[in-house]
Design a protein around this motif. Structure first.
Motif, PDB file in Angstrom:
ATOM      1  N   PRO A  53      -8.812  -5.343 -16.212  1.00 59.54           N
ATOM      2  CA  PRO A  53      -8.409  -6.677 -15.735  1.00 59.54           C
ATOM      3  C   PRO A  53      -6.946  -6.696 -15.296  1.00 59.54           C
ATOM      4  CG  PRO A  53      -9.225  -6.775 -18.017  1.00 59.54           C
ATOM      5  CD  PRO A  53      -9.185  -5.335 -17.607  1.00 59.54           C
ATOM      6  N   MET A  54      -6.719  -7.293 -14.140  1.00 57.42           N
ATOM      7  CA  MET A  54      -5.364  -7.409 -13.607  1.00 57.42           C
ATOM      8  C   MET A  54      -5.219  -8.764 -12.933  1.00 57.42           C
ATOM      9  SD  MET A  54      -4.714  -3.644 -12.050  1.00 57.42           S
ATOM     10  CE  MET A  54      -2.945  -3.794 -12.182  1.00 57.42           C
ATOM     11  N   VAL A  55      -4.042  -9.330 -13.089  1.00 59.28           N
ATOM     12  CA  VAL A  55      -3.712 -10.570 -12.408  1.00 59.28           C
ATOM     13  C   VAL A  55      -3.470 -10.230 -10.935  1.00 59.28           C
ATOM     14  CG1 VAL A  55      -2.060 -12.488 -12.345  1.00 59.28           C
ATOM     15  CG2 VAL A  55      -2.655 -11.411 -14.521  1.00 59.28           C
ATOM     16  N   ASP A  56      -3.792 -11.133 -10.034  1.00 66.14           N
ATOM     17  CA  ASP A  56      -3.658 -10.867  -8.601  1.00 66.14           C
ATOM     18  C   ASP A  56      -2.270 -10.354  -8.219  1.00 66.14           C
ATOM     19  OD1 ASP A  56      -6.264 -11.473  -8.068  1.00 66.14           O
ATOM     20  OD2 ASP A  56      -5.865 -13.523  -7.393  1.00 66.14           O
ATOM     21  N   GLU A  57      -1.224 -10.904  -8.819  1.00 60.61           N
ATOM     22  CA  GLU A  57       0.136 -10.469  -8.480  1.00 60.61           C
ATOM     23  C   GLU A  57       0.397  -9.024  -8.899  1.00 60.61           C
ATOM     24  OE1 GLU A  57       0.113 -13.516 -10.754  1.00 60.61           O
ATOM     25  OE2 GLU A  57      -0.565 -14.414  -8.881  1.00 60.61           O
ATOM     26  N   GLU A  58      -0.307  -8.565  -9.930  1.00 56.93           N
ATOM     27  CA  GLU A  58      -0.098  -7.213 -10.439  1.00 56.93           C
ATOM     28  C   GLU A  58      -0.657  -6.133  -9.526  1.00 56.93           C
ATOM     29  OE1 GLU A  58      -2.008  -7.409 -14.247  1.00 56.93           O
ATOM     30  OE2 GLU A  58      -0.109  -7.760 -15.268  1.00 56.93           O
ATOM     31  N   ILE A  59      -1.616  -6.475  -8.673  1.00 54.22           N
ATOM     32  CA  ILE A  59      -2.229  -5.446  -7.836  1.00 54.22           C
ATOM     33  C   ILE A  59      -1.431  -5.173  -6.569  1.00 54.22           C
ATOM     34  CG2 ILE A  59      -4.543  -5.871  -8.709  1.00 54.22           C
ATOM     35  CD1 ILE A  59      -5.147  -7.234  -6.002  1.00 54.22           C
ATOM     36  N   MET A  60      -0.429  -6.000  -6.307  1.00 51.76           N
ATOM     37  CA  MET A  60       0.381  -5.805  -5.107  1.00 51.76           C
ATOM     38  C   MET A  60       1.434  -4.728  -5.346  1.00 51.76           C
ATOM     39  SD  MET A  60      -1.106  -7.859  -3.161  1.00 51.76           S
ATOM     40  CE  MET A  60      -0.129  -7.959  -1.697  1.00 51.76           C
ATOM     41  N   CYS A  61       1.780  -4.042  -4.289  1.00 50.04           N
ATOM     42  CA  CYS A  61       2.844  -3.043  -4.346  1.00 50.04           C
ATOM     43  C   CYS A  61       4.122  -3.734  -4.809  1.00 50.04           C
ATOM     44  CB  CYS A  61       3.037  -2.425  -2.961  1.00 50.04           C
ATOM     45  SG  CYS A  61       4.485  -1.364  -2.819  1.00 50.04           S
ATOM     46  N   ASN A  62       4.733  -3.233  -5.868  1.00 49.82           N
ATOM     47  CA  ASN A  62       5.939  -3.887  -6.374  1.00 49.82           C
ATOM     48  C   ASN A  62       7.200  -3.429  -5.639  1.00 49.82           C
ATOM     49  OD1 ASN A  62       5.714  -1.396  -7.856  1.00 49.82           O
ATOM     50  ND2 ASN A  62       7.326  -2.146  -9.181  1.00 49.82           N
ATOM     51  N   MET A  63       7.019  -2.653  -4.579  1.00 49.39           N
ATOM     52  CA  MET A  63       8.151  -2.274  -3.737  1.00 49.39           C
ATOM     53  C   MET A  63       8.288  -3.252  -2.568  1.00 49.39           C
ATOM     54  SD  MET A  63       9.309   0.228  -5.327  1.00 49.39           S
ATOM     55  CE  MET A  63       8.845   1.478  -6.468  1.00 49.39           C
ATOM     56  N   CYS A  64       7.162  -3.505  -1.881  1.00 49.16           N
ATOM     57  CA  CYS A  64       7.222  -4.361  -0.688  1.00 49.16           C
ATOM     58  C   CYS A  64       6.546  -5.715  -0.892  1.00 49.16           C
ATOM     59  CB  CYS A  64       6.600  -3.648   0.515  1.00 49.16           C
ATOM     60  SG  CYS A  64       4.800  -3.484   0.435  1.00 49.16           S
ATOM     61  N   PHE A  65       5.647  -5.831  -1.849  1.00 47.88           N
ATOM     62  CA  PHE A  65       4.910  -7.055  -2.156  1.00 47.88           C
ATOM     63  C   PHE A  65       4.040  -7.551  -0.992  1.00 47.88           C
ATOM     64  CE2 PHE A  65       8.731  -7.017  -4.793  1.00 47.88           C
ATOM     65  CZ  PHE A  65       8.158  -7.047  -6.046  1.00 47.88           C
ATOM     66  N   HIS A  66       3.655  -6.635  -0.081  1.00 45.01           N
ATOM     67  CA  HIS A  66       2.851  -7.044   1.072  1.00 45.01           C
ATOM     68  C   HIS A  66       1.447  -6.462   1.076  1.00 45.01           C
ATOM     69  CE1 HIS A  66       6.157  -9.089   2.952  1.00 45.01           C
ATOM     70  NE2 HIS A  66       6.888  -7.997   2.953  1.00 45.01           N
ATOM     71  N   GLN A  67       1.213  -5.395   0.333  1.00 49.79           N
ATOM     72  CA  GLN A  67      -0.080  -4.714   0.355  1.00 49.79           C
ATOM     73  C   GLN A  67      -0.539  -4.437  -1.077  1.00 49.79           C
ATOM     74  OE1 GLN A  67      -1.905  -3.714   3.096  1.00 49.79           O
ATOM     75  NE2 GLN A  67      -0.422  -4.758   4.390  1.00 49.79           N
ATOM     76  N   ILE A  68      -1.838  -4.249  -1.217  1.00 52.21           N
ATOM     77  CA  ILE A  68      -2.379  -3.819  -2.501  1.00 52.21           C
ATOM     78  C   ILE A  68      -1.847  -2.414  -2.770  1.00 52.21           C
ATOM     79  CG2 ILE A  68      -4.498  -3.138  -3.717  1.00 52.21           C
ATOM     80  CD1 ILE A  68      -5.901  -5.426  -2.252  1.00 52.21           C
ATOM     81  N   GLU A  69      -1.469  -2.168  -4.010  1.00 53.66           N
ATOM     82  CA  GLU A  69      -0.918  -0.866  -4.371  1.00 53.66           C
ATOM     83  C   GLU A  69      -2.031   0.176  -4.437  1.00 53.66           C
ATOM     84  OE1 GLU A  69       2.290   0.318  -7.605  1.00 53.66           O
ATOM     85  OE2 GLU A  69       0.259   0.301  -8.447  1.00 53.66           O
ATOM     86  N   THR A  70      -2.076   1.017  -3.424  1.00 50.71           N
ATOM     87  CA  THR A  70      -2.971   2.174  -3.403  1.00 50.71           C
ATOM     88  C   THR A  70      -2.083   3.410  -3.412  1.00 50.71           C
ATOM     89  OG1 THR A  70      -3.024   2.362  -1.000  1.00 50.71           O
ATOM     90  CG2 THR A  70      -4.708   0.941  -2.029  1.00 50.71           C
ATOM     91  N   THR A  71      -2.667   4.544  -3.675  1.00 49.64           N
ATOM     92  CA  THR A  71      -1.904   5.792  -3.680  1.00 49.64           C
ATOM     93  C   THR A  71      -1.228   6.015  -2.329  1.00 49.64           C
ATOM     94  OG1 THR A  71      -3.372   6.758  -5.323  1.00 49.64           O
ATOM     95  CG2 THR A  71      -2.062   8.290  -4.012  1.00 49.64           C
ATOM     96  N   ASN A  72      -2.009   5.906  -1.268  1.00 43.32           N
ATOM     97  CA  ASN A  72      -1.443   6.183   0.051  1.00 43.32           C
ATOM     98  C   ASN A  72      -0.428   5.131   0.478  1.00 43.32           C
ATOM     99  OD1 ASN A  72      -2.798   8.606   0.395  1.00 43.32           O
ATOM    100  ND2 ASN A  72      -4.626   7.573   1.122  1.00 43.32           N
ATOM    101  N   HIS A  73      -0.678   3.880   0.122  1.00 45.70           N
ATOM    102  CA  HIS A  73       0.323   2.864   0.472  1.00 45.70           C
ATOM    103  C   HIS A  73       1.636   3.139  -0.258  1.00 45.70           C
ATOM    104  CE1 HIS A  73       2.392  -0.809   1.419  1.00 45.70           C
ATOM    105  NE2 HIS A  73       2.677  -0.898   0.136  1.00 45.70           N
ATOM    106  N   LEU A  74       1.562   3.302  -1.573  1.00 46.55           N
ATOM    107  CA  LEU A  74       2.777   3.462  -2.364  1.00 46.55           C
ATOM    108  C   LEU A  74       3.599   4.667  -1.929  1.00 46.55           C
ATOM    109  CD1 LEU A  74       4.551   2.579  -4.769  1.00 46.55           C
ATOM    110  CD2 LEU A  74       3.162   4.083  -6.189  1.00 46.55           C
ATOM    111  N   PHE A  75       2.958   5.803  -1.750  1.00 51.84           N
ATOM    112  CA  PHE A  75       3.708   7.034  -1.487  1.00 51.84           C
ATOM    113  C   PHE A  75       3.966   7.326  -0.015  1.00 51.84           C
ATOM    114  CE2 PHE A  75       1.899   7.652  -5.707  1.00 51.84           C
ATOM    115  CZ  PHE A  75       3.051   7.956  -6.402  1.00 51.84           C
ATOM    116  N   LEU A  76       3.193   6.742   0.888  1.00 45.90           N
ATOM    117  CA  LEU A  76       3.326   7.111   2.294  1.00 45.90           C
ATOM    118  C   LEU A  76       3.522   5.937   3.246  1.00 45.90           C
ATOM    119  CD1 LEU A  76       0.408   9.688   2.325  1.00 45.90           C
ATOM    120  CD2 LEU A  76       2.843  10.158   2.012  1.00 45.90           C
ATOM    121  N   LEU A  77       2.855   4.822   3.003  1.00 45.94           N
ATOM    122  CA  LEU A  77       2.812   3.749   3.985  1.00 45.94           C
ATOM    123  C   LEU A  77       3.733   2.576   3.690  1.00 45.94           C
ATOM    124  CD1 LEU A  77      -1.074   3.729   4.429  1.00 45.94           C
ATOM    125  CD2 LEU A  77       0.637   4.926   5.815  1.00 45.94           C
TER     126      LEU A  77
END
Length: 172
Positions: A53-77
């Motif tokens: 279980p995760m709150v909606d705000e927790e699933i967002m990238c905490n670097m840019c706050f624009h995308q869901i935090e996925t491996t490829n988003h966090l490290f590359l995109l």
């Protein structure tokens, strides 16, 4: 196709995994890179897929706050981590579009070198950068530290010197 690893190429690249273990990068950095290439880090998207279980705000990238935090988003995109890769490519004298999945990115990055020694250096450098990005992500998410691009870039330079990578790179 392995649905748990849907963002990576359909054939699992064992050669790239082997390259991770055959570098002078620190062990904890190699383990992190191995987990990234297998899409097994506890990234928000992976946790959600495991019904944690995760709150909606927790699933967002905490670097840019624009995308869901996925491996490829966090490290590359992510635009924030993209700045780090841009700076590294500038340091290496490379101007090229980056692949959008971790396995392809490592392959691209390693093959910027022309010989085995320089490819090994670039693989170790990639591993150290990925590890530092993961550390920065965790500091931001769990300790509330601000994302500081300058310190990240400085730290990857220090890390590369700590594992004596620069002397192994033979630019062609």
């Amino acid at each position: 196709m392995d649905t748990r690893n849907a963002e990576t190429p359909t054939t699992f690249n064992k050669e790239m995994i082997a390259k991770v273990w055959d570098t002078p990068a620190p062990q904890k950095a190699r383990v992190t890179a191995w987990r990234i290439l297998r899409n097994r880090l506890p990234i928000c998207d992976n946790l959600r897929k495991r019904n944690i279980p995760m709150v909606d705000e927790e699933i967002m990238c905490n670097m840019c706050f624009h995308q869901i935090e996925t491996t490829n988003h966090l490290f590359l995109l992510c635009p924030k981590t993209g700045v780090v890769w841009d700076e590294i490519q500038r340091w290496l004298g490379v101007s090229a579009a980056r692949p959008h999945c971790a396995v392809s990115h490592l392959d691209f990055f390693a093959h910027l070198g022309r010989g085995k020694k320089s490819q090994k250096f670039l693989t170790a450098l990639w591993i150290c950068i990925i590890w530092l990005l993961w550390k920065r992500r965790n500091e931001s998410r769990f300790e509330g530290k601000a994302w500081d691009i300058k310190n990240t870039i400085y730290d990857w330079g220090c890390e590369s010197k700590n594992v004596e990578l620069e002397q192994n790179f033979q630019a062609a």
